[in-house]
Design an enzyme around this catalytic site. Structure first.
Site, PDB file in Angstrom:
ATOM      1  CG  HIS A 459      -8.039  -0.518  -2.941  1.00 15.86           C
ATOM      2  ND1 HIS A 459      -6.981  -1.400  -2.959  1.00 15.86           N
ATOM      3  CD2 HIS A 459      -9.118  -1.265  -2.598  1.00 15.86           C
ATOM      4  CE1 HIS A 459      -7.403  -2.604  -2.656  1.00 15.86           C
ATOM      5  NE2 HIS A 459      -8.704  -2.552  -2.428  1.00 15.86           N
ATOM      6  CG  ASP A 501      -3.659  -0.492  -3.093  1.00 15.21           C
ATOM      7  OD1 ASP A 501      -4.217   0.316  -2.329  1.00 15.21           O
ATOM      8  OD2 ASP A 501      -4.281  -1.314  -3.783  1.00 15.21           O
ATOM      9  CB  SER A 587      -8.911  -5.161  -0.501  1.00 13.53           C
ATOM     10  OG  SER A 587      -9.138  -5.733  -1.758  1.00 13.53           O
TER      11      SER A 587
END
Length: 659
Positions: A459, A501, A587
């Site tokens: 992402h 992811d 992230s």
């Protein structure tokens, strides 16, 4: 001590029952309602009695699918709740929260009734389980709560139809805690066009309109938006079929939104049955234009008090075949727009060239497509910061003809020569953690090899608007732990897995797209030979969060916690849980154990009420095919790696002597 008063409530199926409860005095139960919204129901109401002395009301909804939450003082809602709610929370997730305070944000609520409504959005199907809680809070705990999230009462704009041709000026004053105000006007038949304009503001403002219903969010719901980085905005509606947004009969909702959290004042202007003002932005945003001399660098500043950009101009004489425009030393991400002949009026379409890439600094090269020379005359340059922040942005700008200004931008790439022997295992892991920026936003990543492979989250490199992985991103590396990283490289995605992811990137060029210097080696993260993890062991999350620095630029940050457990959704979907905080921007960064090994990839936080857990992918989840691409992986402990490196040096020296 802070005094927390639980409300008492009864869950009701419809508004008429609320009225019955009011008549009966509101027989009540403690409100911590755990129930379902059946598939057959679009909404359910809860009546709450407010005791004396309440300074703030905190309402929280946790659901296993998307639900919206509304609140109105009194018993029941008059008509649709979205029109009359004193507070609302309508995000796109399973957690919603409302904070209500008395009018003026001070004092206490009068004892009485409060109606809560749980609403099913159109996108939610089936039965939905949820927990609804409400608290009345006083004392220090009330002081610590954020300002009221109550929705301002829409302002009816009278006689827009009666203007026929003319202007209506509505003064606006908004507190920083309000952020937006809704205005409503009706169109019946006599109005051919309406121009909505924000004028006289000193901070970045946005304007959104929608026909038929208020707006809960500004990404998809508005029929038209004007949301550039400026305090002046304009939307034009007319009845022609060629108009991007046709003015049709009905009720129109206008939201004036403040992009900052400061008090603002200005005016909303309605102009009817008149052509659009083509020079509106130029007149409303009169700016000092700084004249540039070719070959001379100047220092510029975006002060933000009035606008989020600075305008420059340069005169190009006849016979120039190329012009280089470039920024350097920007304190946060800036972009550039260039136009020949007249100043730029908007950043959507009124420009000839732009540099909008995610680079901290930008470069534009103007050259005629078919050869020849540039049109002589005046060129206007806007340096813009789209980062939402009140901080000033400093930068250097230079224009040169025929070739780049020597020494102005990076000519060579030199990584800091880290003294690895003096660094701890954790510090060895931290220098391999990088910042990633691009069209999709920003995040973090970890260098896995000396030749520049980076592991991050899918992402982080996903352009959500285009629903595709970006072609390239820009990589910043740390030179010191107490300084923001320096943006030095380009990287391209080579592998990605949306379900896991995860994404694998490869550094391919320097920040200007040039080949990497020969012999350049990157500091790779220490990776354990075995991936065994134990519950309760120390874990640390490292990355570049969006908080704790100057807007988009912060130094590396570390949070500490433990391995809290695992969430095994199925054989192919295994998550590691930790109480170490994963801030926005972390992230894709590094999950490090107590010995300095990279053991996972921090990915997301799961929040339920006041509880939160970090979810990370274990390093063992990385596909084997990806490892096959990566060379020079640093396996073993930091000490073992140092010994191996020394042995290789000795072996190399021996071979030279023998030759």
């Amino acid at each position: 001590m802070a005094d927390v008063k639980w409300f008492w409530a009864v869950a009701l199926a419809s508004c008429p029952l609320v009225a019955q409860a009011q008549e009966s005095g509101g027989e009540i139960l403690p409100i911590s309602v755990m129930t379902d919204l059946p598939a057959s129901d679009d909404a359910t109401d809860v009546l709450v009695r407010i005791p004396e002395g309440v300074e703030a009301i905190k309402i929280a909804l946790t659901a296993d699918d998307d639900l919206d939450l509304y609140a109105a003082l009194g018993a029941g809602f008059e008509g649709e709740p979205i029109y009359t709610a004193d507070g609302f929370s309508a995000g796109h997730g399973g957690q919603e929260q409302i904070v209500l305070r008395p009018e003026g944000e001070v004092g206490v609520f009068s004892p009485g009734l409060l109606t809560l409504r749980v609403v099913r959005p159109d996108r939610t199907r089936g039965d939905v389980s949820y927990i609804l809680k409400a608290q009345g809070i006083t004392g220090e705990q009330a002081d610590e709560l954020p300002a009221s999230t109550a929705r301002p009462v829409p302002v009816e704009v009278p006689d827009v139809e009666g203007l026929v041709t003319g202007d209506m000026v509505i003064p606006i004053e908004m507190k920083g805690s309000t952020r937006y105000q809704t205005y409503v006007f009706d169109v019946t038949g006599g109005t051919r066009s309406v121009e909505l304009a924000l004028e006289g503001f000193r901070r970045d403002m946005d304007l959104h309109v929608r026909r038929g219903a208020p707006m809960n969010e500004y990404t998809t719901e508005p029929d038209a938006s004007a949301n550039g980085p400026t305090p002046a905005e304009m939307i034009y509606l007319d009845k022609t079929r060629t108009s991007p947004v046709r003015l049709r009969k009905g009720r129109w909702f206008v939201d004036v939104f403040s992009a900052t959290q400061e008090d603002v004042s200005g005016r909303l202007v309605f102009r009817t049955n008149q052509p659009p003002r083509e020079s509106f932005y130029r007149e409303a945003l009169v700016s000092e234009v700084i004249t540039l001399s070719p070959g001379v660098a100047v220092h510029g500043k975006i002060e933000r008090e009035f606008r989020a950009y600075q305008t420059f101009s340069v005169a190009v004489p006849a016979g120039v075949s190329s012009m280089y425009i470039q920024t350097a030393n920007a304190e946060m991400d800036v972009d550039m727009y260039v136009k020949y002949g007249t100043p730029i009026e908007d950043f959507e379409s009124d420009y000839d060239e732009k540099a909008y890439s995610g680079r901290l600094n930008e470069r534009i090269v103007l050259e005629p497509e078919s050869g020849g020379t540039l049109e002589p005359g005046l060129y206007y340059i806007d340096v813009v910061s789209f980062i939402t922040s009140d901080e000033e942005v400093g930068f250097d700008l230079a224009v040169s003809f025929e070739k780049p200004l020597e020494g102005f931008m990076l000519d060579t790439i030199e990584l800091t020569a880290w003294d690895l022997e003096s660094l701890s295992g954790l510090e060895r892991a931290l220098i391999s953690t990088v910042k990633i920026e691009g069209p999709a936003g920003s995040g973090s990543g970890t260098l896995l090899s000396k030749d520049g492979y980076i592991l991050t989250n899918h992402h982080v490199v996903l352009d959500e608007e285009e629903d595709e992985v970006v072609e390239k991103v820009f990589v910043s590396v740390a030179r010191a732990f107490d300084e923001a990283p320096e943006q030095l490289f380009e990287a391209k995605p080579v592998e990605y897995d949306e379900d896991l992811d995860l994404a694998l990137l490869k550094i391919t060029a320097d920040i200007l797209g040039r080949e990497l210097p020969e012999g350049l080696e990157f500091p790779a993260a220490p990776i354990p030979e075995e991936h065994g993890l134990r519950i309760g062991q120390t874990l640390m999350v490292a990355g570049y969060p969006m908080v704790g620095g100057a807007a988009s630029r912060s130094s590396i940050s570390v949070t500490r916690g433990i391995l809290s457990g695992w969430d095994n959704k199925d054989d192919d979907d295994r998550w590691l849980k930790t109480d170490a905080r994963i801030n926005a921007g972390n992230s894709g960064g590094s999950l490090i154990d107590g010995d300095g090994f990279l053991v996972g990839i921090p990915t997301k936080e799961i929040i339920q009420g006041d509880d939160e857990l970090g979810y990370c992918r274990e390093l063992s989840a990385v596909p084997e095919a990806w490892w096959a691409l990566i060379s020079h992986v640093e396996e073993g402990s930091p000490d073992e790696q140092e010994e191996a490196s020394a042995e290789q040096d000795e072996a190399g020296e021996g071979e030279v002597e023998e030759g």
